[in-house]
Design a protein around this motif. Structure first.
Motif, mmCIF file in Angstrom:
data_model
loop_
_atom_site.group_PDB
_atom_site.id
_atom_site.type_symbol
_atom_site.label_atom_id
_atom_site.label_comp_id
_atom_site.label_asym_id
_atom_site.label_seq_id
_atom_site.Cartn_x
_atom_site.Cartn_y
_atom_site.Cartn_z
ATOM 1 N N SER A 1 152.817 51.143 40.090
ATOM 2 C CA SER A 1 152.165 50.410 38.868
ATOM 3 C C SER A 1 150.729 50.242 39.270
ATOM 4 C CB SER A 1 152.791 48.764 38.626
ATOM 5 O OG SER A 1 154.187 49.043 38.180
ATOM 6 N N THR A 2 149.944 50.367 38.179
ATOM 7 C CA THR A 2 148.464 50.515 38.441
ATOM 8 C C THR A 2 147.975 49.288 37.706
ATOM 9 O OG1 THR A 2 148.103 51.744 36.658
ATOM 10 C CG2 THR A 2 148.249 52.718 38.902
ATOM 11 N N GLY A 3 148.471 48.540 36.914
ATOM 12 C CA GLY A 3 147.988 47.300 36.274
ATOM 13 C C GLY A 3 149.063 46.417 35.283
ATOM 14 N N VAL A 4 148.900 45.207 34.773
ATOM 15 C CA VAL A 4 149.592 44.468 34.247
ATOM 16 C C VAL A 4 150.168 45.327 33.026
ATOM 17 C CG1 VAL A 4 149.625 42.398 32.943
ATOM 18 C CG2 VAL A 4 148.233 42.505 35.020
ATOM 19 N N HIS A 5 149.247 46.158 32.431
ATOM 20 C CA HIS A 5 149.563 46.896 31.136
ATOM 21 C C HIS A 5 150.960 47.557 31.242
ATOM 22 C CE1 HIS A 5 148.341 49.298 27.538
ATOM 23 N NE2 HIS A 5 149.510 48.541 27.176
ATOM 24 N N GLU B 1 149.264 36.784 27.282
ATOM 25 C CA GLU B 1 148.504 35.945 26.074
ATOM 26 C C GLU B 1 146.967 36.183 26.734
ATOM 27 O OE1 GLU B 1 149.751 31.987 25.973
ATOM 28 O OE2 GLU B 1 151.538 32.342 24.828
ATOM 29 N N SER B 2 146.656 36.308 27.762
ATOM 30 C CA SER B 2 145.337 36.289 28.486
ATOM 31 C C SER B 2 144.515 37.800 28.179
ATOM 32 C CB SER B 2 145.321 35.849 29.694
ATOM 33 O OG SER B 2 145.989 36.786 30.579
ATOM 34 N N LEU B 3 145.434 38.841 27.734
ATOM 35 C CA LEU B 3 145.058 40.189 27.915
ATOM 36 C C LEU B 3 144.091 40.478 26.439
ATOM 37 C CD1 LEU B 3 147.866 42.343 29.418
ATOM 38 C CD2 LEU B 3 145.981 41.462 30.545
ATOM 39 N N GLU B 4 143.028 41.396 26.743
ATOM 40 C CA GLU B 4 142.512 41.826 25.350
ATOM 41 C C GLU B 4 142.354 43.408 25.696
ATOM 42 O OE1 GLU B 4 138.635 40.069 24.839
ATOM 43 O OE2 GLU B 4 139.691 38.519 23.709
ATOM 44 N N LEU B 5 142.982 44.172 24.672
ATOM 45 C CA LEU B 5 143.335 45.513 24.817
ATOM 46 C C LEU B 5 142.516 46.285 23.917
ATOM 47 C CD1 LEU B 5 146.877 45.419 25.873
ATOM 48 C CD2 LEU B 5 145.125 45.710 27.291
ATOM 49 N N ALA B 6 142.073 47.466 23.928
ATOM 50 C CA ALA B 6 141.551 48.435 23.132
ATOM 51 C C ALA B 6 142.841 48.846 22.161
ATOM 52 C CB ALA B 6 141.014 49.435 23.590
ATOM 53 N N PRO C 1 136.876 51.415 17.296
ATOM 54 C CA PRO C 1 136.198 50.545 18.480
ATOM 55 C C PRO C 1 136.930 49.223 18.936
ATOM 56 C CG PRO C 1 135.236 50.178 16.332
ATOM 57 C CD PRO C 1 136.275 50.970 16.232
ATOM 58 N N GLU C 2 137.906 48.693 18.071
ATOM 59 C CA GLU C 2 138.205 47.251 18.166
ATOM 60 C C GLU C 2 139.002 46.857 19.494
ATOM 61 O OE1 GLU C 2 137.367 45.432 15.935
ATOM 62 O OE2 GLU C 2 136.509 46.584 14.391
ATOM 63 N N ILE C 3 138.861 46.003 20.083
ATOM 64 C CA ILE C 3 139.529 45.121 21.210
ATOM 65 C C ILE C 3 140.183 44.040 20.473
ATOM 66 C CG2 ILE C 3 139.305 44.288 23.426
ATOM 67 C CD1 ILE C 3 137.047 46.048 23.840
ATOM 68 N N HIS D 1 147.046 44.600 13.915
ATOM 69 C CA HIS D 1 145.939 45.425 13.656
ATOM 70 C C HIS D 1 146.177 46.972 13.560
ATOM 71 C CE1 HIS D 1 142.124 47.709 14.065
ATOM 72 N NE2 HIS D 1 142.779 48.284 15.329
ATOM 73 N N GLU D 2 147.084 47.475 14.808
ATOM 74 C CA GLU D 2 147.454 48.873 14.746
ATOM 75 C C GLU D 2 148.352 49.216 13.636
ATOM 76 O OE1 GLU D 2 147.267 49.148 19.719
ATOM 77 O OE2 GLU D 2 149.157 48.896 18.783
ATOM 78 N N ALA D 3 149.004 48.321 13.019
ATOM 79 C CA ALA D 3 149.856 48.692 11.831
ATOM 80 C C ALA D 3 148.906 49.017 10.585
ATOM 81 C CB ALA D 3 150.909 47.600 11.569
ATOM 82 N N GLN D 4 147.690 48.366 10.525
ATOM 83 C CA GLN D 4 146.813 48.770 9.459
ATOM 84 C C GLN D 4 145.461 49.381 9.895
ATOM 85 O OE1 GLN D 4 147.832 47.956 6.437
ATOM 86 N NE2 GLN D 4 149.866 47.155 7.052
ATOM 87 N N CYS D 5 145.659 49.727 11.090
ATOM 88 C CA CYS D 5 144.303 50.437 11.462
ATOM 89 C C CYS D 5 143.706 51.656 10.793
ATOM 90 C CB CYS D 5 144.425 50.745 13.075
ATOM 91 S SG CYS D 5 142.802 51.609 13.634
#
Length: 318
Positions: free
Chosen positions: A47-51, A108-113, A122-124, A133-137
């Motif tokens: 694993s390389t990250g929390v994602h 809860e603490s994550l912000e993702l592109a 461009p949204e995060i 957001h992705e359902a309506q992007c």
């Protein structure tokens, strides 16, 4: 351009828009873009990250509460928990009803592109807002608008135009006026049918003309309507009219084209188009009323704002 005859094919249900957005066949027009107690989830050395920890090992989608885990700490999403019959897909331990609250809290603490960032978004967003957001992007890929058969292909507009030409062999026309003749022998024997899609290039945009036979309640009808190959906010810049008539009868429809974000089935079932009762259609067709010969004419125009009065005026395409 007049079509002497347009092939009639069996009608099929439109794909659900939200499911189709996650279809595997995406093509952009260019490259993009046995322990005793409960333990913490294991972090794989790879694993390389929390994602990666938030990726369900079964469906590989991002996990959202409730996130489940087995006694050995392996996690999976709530939808897949029922698919694996309450058995951990990694160690085969029984899952029970253990939630991984720690991982939910980390999320809860994550912000993702946005996952469509490679397509231009461009949204995060905070992790738990990202899915909505992705359902309506506006940058999410479009579903293939072809209505004659189920097609799971998705992509951007240039790719879909090529796909419609090469794979579905649709009729392609340039210009903002049209004159089509829809033909069907023995029309009383066909309750549900979809005629070949026609695509127009007009004002630098693409529009899909649909013609279908179906029933409203017990009444057999034909319906013609237009869909815009783009988002709903762009579709509102255009209007179109459809007209059918003969033998001293005339029916006219004017409206705004619907975006292909709405499936052809959704538009059809909302009755948002020119609807003709079958008996009237056969009367207009003339003859002995045993063959459908319906001529549909129409035009597309763009609404422009009058700078002096602020009133919308039609900008006709010639």
């Amino acid at each position: 351009m007049e079509l002497d005859s347009i092939e009639c094919v069996s009608s099929s249900d439109g794909m659900d828009e939200e499911k189709a957005a996650a279809a595997l066949h995406y093509h952009p027009s260019s490259k993009p873009h046995g322990g005793g107690g409960v333990v913490k989830p294991r972090i794989s050395p790879a694993s390389t990250g929390v994602h990666e920890l938030l990726e369900c090992p079964v469906c590989t989608n991002s996990m959202y509460p409730p996130i489940h885990q087995c006694l050995n700490g392996h996690t999976l999403c709530s939808e897949c928990k029922t698919r694996v019959h309450n058995r951990c897909p990694t160690c085969r331990q029984e899952l029970g009803d253990i939630r991984c609250l720690a991982l939910e809290k980390v999320a809860e603490s994550l912000e993702l592109a946005c996952k469509y960032s490679s397509l231009g978004c461009p949204e995060i967003y905070p992790y738990y807002s990202k899915l909505k957001h992705e359902a309506q992007c506006n940058f999410r890929p479009y579903n293939c608008p072809y209505a004659g058969s189920e097609c799971s292909v998705v992509g951007d507009i240039p790719f879909l135009v090529t796909h419609l030409q090469d794979n579905h062999k649709v009729d392609m026309h340039s210009g903002c006026t049209f004159n089509h003749r829809y033909v069907k022998s023995n029309p009383r024997e066909v309750e549900n049918a979809t005629w070949m899609l026609t695509v127009f290039n007009c004002f630098g945009q693409y529009f899909c003309l649909h013609f279908e036979a179906f029933q409203i309640g017990m009444a057999p009808v034909y319906m013609a309507f237009l869909r815009f190959m783009g988002d709903e906010n762009e579709a509102r810049n255009f209007c179109y009219s459809l007209e059918v008539g003969a033998n001293g009868r005339k029916l006219i429809w004017e409206g705004t084209p619907r975006s292909i974000r709405d499936s052809h089935r959704k538009v059809r079932d909302s009755h948002d188009g020119l609807i003709i009762q079958r008996n009237m259609a056969l009367f207009i067709s003339g003859g002995d009323r045993k063959e459908l010969k319906l001529r549909v004419t129409g035009r597309i125009w763009k609404e422009q704002q009058d700078p002096d009065s602020g009133v919308c005026i039609p900008n006709l395409c010639h």
